[in-house]
Design a protein around this motif. Structure first.
Motif, short mmCIF file in Angstrom:
data_model
loop_
_atom_site.label_atom_id
_atom_site.label_comp_id
_atom_site.label_asym_id
_atom_site.label_seq_id
_atom_site.Cartn_x
_atom_site.Cartn_y
_atom_site.Cartn_z
N ASP A 118 0.84 -1.18 0.00
CA ASP A 118 0.00 0.00 0.00
C ASP A 118 0.88 1.25 0.00
N ASN A 119 0.79 2.00 -1.07
CA ASN A 119 1.68 3.14 -1.31
C ASN A 119 1.06 3.94 -2.45
N ASP A 120 1.12 5.27 -2.35
CA ASP A 120 0.44 6.07 -3.38
C ASP A 120 1.27 6.29 -4.64
N GLY A 121 2.49 5.76 -4.67
CA GLY A 121 3.31 5.85 -5.88
C GLY A 121 4.23 7.05 -5.89
N THR A 122 4.06 7.98 -4.92
CA THR A 122 4.94 9.16 -4.89
C THR A 122 5.75 9.21 -3.61
N GLU A 123 5.46 8.34 -2.67
CA GLU A 123 6.09 8.38 -1.34
C GLU A 123 7.09 7.22 -1.19
N PRO A 124 8.07 7.37 -0.29
CA PRO A 124 8.96 6.23 0.01
C PRO A 124 8.16 5.11 0.66
N PHE A 125 8.63 3.89 0.52
CA PHE A 125 7.99 2.75 1.18
C PHE A 125 8.45 2.72 2.63
N SER A 126 7.51 2.48 3.56
CA SER A 126 7.86 2.57 4.98
C SER A 126 8.74 1.37 5.39
N GLU A 127 9.55 1.59 6.41
CA GLU A 127 10.45 0.53 6.86
C GLU A 127 9.68 -0.69 7.39
N PRO A 128 8.62 -0.51 8.22
CA PRO A 128 7.88 -1.70 8.66
C PRO A 128 7.29 -2.50 7.49
N GLN A 129 6.87 -1.79 6.46
CA GLN A 129 6.29 -2.45 5.29
C GLN A 129 7.35 -3.29 4.57
N ILE A 130 8.54 -2.73 4.39
CA ILE A 130 9.61 -3.46 3.70
C ILE A 130 10.11 -4.62 4.57
N ALA A 131 10.13 -4.41 5.89
CA ALA A 131 10.56 -5.51 6.78
C ALA A 131 9.61 -6.69 6.65
N THR A 132 8.31 -6.41 6.61
CA THR A 132 7.33 -7.50 6.43
C THR A 132 7.49 -8.15 5.06
N LEU A 133 7.72 -7.33 4.04
CA LEU A 133 7.91 -7.88 2.69
C LEU A 133 9.10 -8.83 2.66
N ILE A 134 10.20 -8.44 3.27
CA ILE A 134 11.41 -9.28 3.26
C ILE A 134 11.13 -10.62 3.96
N GLU A 135 10.40 -10.57 5.06
CA GLU A 135 10.03 -11.82 5.76
C GLU A 135 9.17 -12.71 4.86
N LEU A 136 8.21 -12.10 4.18
CA LEU A 136 7.31 -12.85 3.30
C LEU A 136 8.09 -13.45 2.12
N LEU A 137 8.98 -12.65 1.52
CA LEU A 137 9.75 -13.14 0.38
C LEU A 137 10.66 -14.30 0.79
N ALA A 138 11.24 -14.20 1.98
CA ALA A 138 12.11 -15.28 2.46
C ALA A 138 11.32 -16.58 2.55
N ASP A 139 10.12 -16.49 3.08
CA ASP A 139 9.25 -17.66 3.23
C ASP A 139 8.87 -18.23 1.86
N LEU A 140 8.48 -17.37 0.94
CA LEU A 140 8.06 -17.83 -0.39
C LEU A 140 9.22 -18.45 -1.15
N LYS A 141 10.38 -17.82 -1.06
CA LYS A 141 11.56 -18.32 -1.79
C LYS A 141 11.95 -19.70 -1.28
N LEU A 142 11.87 -19.86 0.03
CA LEU A 142 12.22 -21.14 0.64
C LEU A 142 11.22 -22.23 0.26
#
Ligand SMILES: [Zn+2]
Length: 250
Positions: A118-142
């Motif tokens: 969730d991001n309007d396309g003009t703002e930086p991505f929040s750190e908590p959002q990216i931290a969750t994304l990295i956790e999710l990607l690690a799980d999916l990749k594995l």
């Protein structure tokens, strides 16, 4: 019209109306004898497509992604707070990529998982959002053994229509963790290196080279500037194509 014809038409209209949600039969009727084997599991996604929602709130994005009239969805949505929502089972085909093409295949939805940030396309991505994304990607990749080259953006698979995730998306950071490719300041490309072939080798649809080049620059140079490919782009393309080849080598 006979009663029988009317009944047939009504049944056909009902089937049409239910078409989107009717379960698929295991085999086309009449073509094959159903002779089930117990030796199977679910089909595995091989690609992850990342998006930004373009919205101002996760509540709004959830509304859009679950509205039957909008006919769009994703497997996951991550709010600015880092909260993770799952909207579609990973074994099901979410409707996130639309008309798209990647690495020789047009039906990206059938082989991918879609993640909306969730991001309007003009703002930086929040750190908590990216931290969750990295956790999710690690799980999916594995779980699905997804290669680094197969974490891409919506703009990469639909360059004529889409420009998400925006230039603020931290592709370099993700690539350093194994999600996506990245090259920093590569040496100049060989004189004979053809950038269009490089775009194709990476996976882009080069039916519209300018659109593919724009998506490439958005991802790997983090710019909205739609200039023609320059020497830096050629060097990056050759470096990334080599990276992808060497990762794919046995
Ligand atoms: Zn998108």
């Amino acid at each position: 019209m006979t009663f029988r014809r009317q009944a047939q038409r009504a049944a056909a209209a009902l089937l049409l109306a239910l078409g989107a949600c009717a379960p698929l039969a295991p085999q086309p009727p009449g073509r094959a004898e159903w002779y089930p084997s117990p030796n199977f599991d679910t089909r595995r996604p091989t690609l992850v497509v990342l998006h930004h929602t373009g919205s101002d709130s996760a509540a709004h994005a959830l509304g859009v992604l679950t509205d039957p009239a909008r006919e769009v969805s994703a497997h996951y949505l991550i709010a600015r707070s880092g909260k993770l929502y799952q909207l579609v089972d990973e074994t099901r085909r979410a409707w996130h990529a639309g008309v798209s093409w990647w690495d020789g295949s047009a039906d990206v939805n059938s082989r991918s998982l879609g993640i909306e940030l969730d991001n309007d396309g003009t703002e930086p991505f929040s750190e908590p959002q990216i931290a969750t994304l990295i956790e999710l990607l690690a799980d999916l990749k594995l779980r699905y053994l997804i290669p680094a080259a197969n974490f891409v953006g919506h703009a990469d698979v639909a360059p004529r229509r889409k420009a998400d995730p925006s230039r603020h998306f931290p592709w370099r950071r993700l690539a350093s963790l194994g999600y996506g490719l990245w090259c920093d300041a590569p040496p100049a490309a060989d004189l004979a290196f053809d950038p269009e072939a490089g775009l194709r080798a990476l996976g882009y649809d080069t039916g519209d080279v300018d659109a593919a080049a724009h998506a490439f620059r958005l991802h790997y140079r983090q710019t909205d500037d739609a200039a023609d490919l320059d020497e830096t782009d050629r060097a990056l393309l050759q470096c990334l194509a080599n990276q992808k080849n060497s990762a794919a080598a046995p």
